[in-house]
Enzyme design. Structure first.
Site, PDB file in Angstrom:
ATOM      1  N   GLU A   1       0.839  -1.202   0.000  1.00 22.61           N
ATOM      2  CA  GLU A   1       0.000   0.000   0.000  1.00 22.61           C
ATOM      3  C   GLU A   1       0.877   1.256   0.000  1.00 22.61           C
ATOM      4  OE1 GLU A   1      -3.598   1.708   2.875  1.00 22.61           O
ATOM      5  OE2 GLU A   1      -2.010   0.469   3.739  1.00 22.61           O
TER       6      GLU A   1
ATOM      7  N   LYS B   1      -9.616   1.617  -2.372  1.00 21.07           N
ATOM      8  CA  LYS B   1      -9.863   1.056  -1.039  1.00 21.07           C
ATOM      9  C   LYS B   1     -11.270   1.420  -0.570  1.00 21.07           C
ATOM     10  CE  LYS B   1      -7.512   1.064   3.488  1.00 21.07           C
ATOM     11  NZ  LYS B   1      -6.347   1.686   4.204  1.00 21.07           N
TER      12      LYS B   1
ATOM     13  N   CYS C   1      -5.229  -3.217   2.810  1.00 16.65           N
ATOM     14  CA  CYS C   1      -5.016  -3.058   4.249  1.00 16.65           C
ATOM     15  C   CYS C   1      -6.294  -3.226   5.075  1.00 16.65           C
ATOM     16  CB  CYS C   1      -4.327  -1.723   4.508  1.00 16.65           C
ATOM     17  SG  CYS C   1      -3.358  -1.706   6.054  1.00 16.65           S
TER      18      CYS C   1
END
Length: 275
Positions: free
Chosen positions: A53, A125, A163
């Site tokens: 990331e 995300k 994440c």
């Protein structure tokens, strides 16, 4: 028939904080050292470079200092590296809207580029890390993205998450039947390392697919420490690779064998049919 080989290069990359140029120089140096001429000429090998990331900046809440448009320096550099080293690349980046579109919006994204340097998928995300204020700075994505990792006449169905997405199993469930391998790109601090490994294994077991977690190492300017721990689990939840804190790791498997293992697991234990 073994078919084409999927060769994963897992780079537990430590970004230069908010310094895109320095991070890209480090990445090129790493590829020169670790890949070099090995990347050229084998049509039956699908090479995939995996970067964590926000690999070029670190996980920062100051995207106005480094986030670029989708055609910015980082995207162009990744495209050039893909062609030069004959690599498919899956990398975490920070991006913003194209200039001139009103209020500037920022996104935490994963980009998938082919070895021809073409962008095939961009995932934003979906679950933003409110504990660090990410939800106040970045705009959340609103959908999953499935893409194909292709080599010769074979391809794998894949997806990527970023994440904090890992803590939300419903995201994975939405596409479980559509994929054979899922990647998670992260900046996951060492203080929650047990959660990282446990959740990755759970996602592999419950969705009966390969799961590859890609984390960084080092320390950032927020004094957070990252211990790597990138890992590969198969569709049964068995650990095939534990990178620990090694900055570079290789893993290879036949694409046919990967598909066979997933199909066998889902046939032997048809849990997904009960969703």
């Amino acid at each position: 028939m073994q078919g084409s080989e999927l060769r994963l290069y897992i780079a537990q990359f430590a970004p230069q904080w908010l310094d895109i140029d320095a991070s890209l120089r480090d990445l090129r140096g790493l590829l020169n050292e670790r890949v070099g001429q090995k990347s050229v000429g084998d049509e039956d090998v699908c090479q995939l470079l995996l970067l964590p990331e926000m690999f070029a900046s670190g996980f920062s809440m100051q995207p106005e200092k480094f986030a670029e448009s989708p055609h910015g320096e980082v995207s162009q550099a990744l495209s050039a590296l893909a062609v030069e080293y004959h690599l498919n690349i899956l990398a975490g980046v920070a991006q913003s809207d194209e200039p001139g579109q009103g209020r500037r919006e920022f996104y935490n994204r994963a980009l998938y580029l082919t070895q021809a340097g073409k962008l095939k998928q961009a995932y934003s995300k979906q679950r933003l890390f409110s504990y660090a204020g990410e939800n106040r700075i970045y705009k959340a994505g609103d959908s999953n993205r499935v893409f194909h990792i292709a080599c010769a006449e074979q391809s794998l169905r894949a997806a990527v998450f970023i994440c904090y997405d890992l803590r939300f199993p419903e995201l994975f469930r939405q596409l479980a039947r559509e994929v054979e391998i899922v990647f998670v790109l992260a900046n996951w601090p060492s203080s929650r390392q047990t959660h990282w490994r446990t959740l990755l294994k759970a996602r592999a077991i419950e969705n009966q697919c390969f799961v590859v977690g890609v984390n960084r190492v080092g320390e950032d300017e927020n004094t957070l420490h990252y211990a790597g721990g990138s890992v590969i689990f198969n569709a049964n939840g068995d650990c095939l690779l534990d990178c620990q804190q090694q900055p570079w790791n290789d893993f290879s498997i036949s694409m046919v064998e990967l598909q066979r293992q997933v199909a066998h697991q889902r046939s032997e234990f048809s849990f997904l049919e009960d969703l």
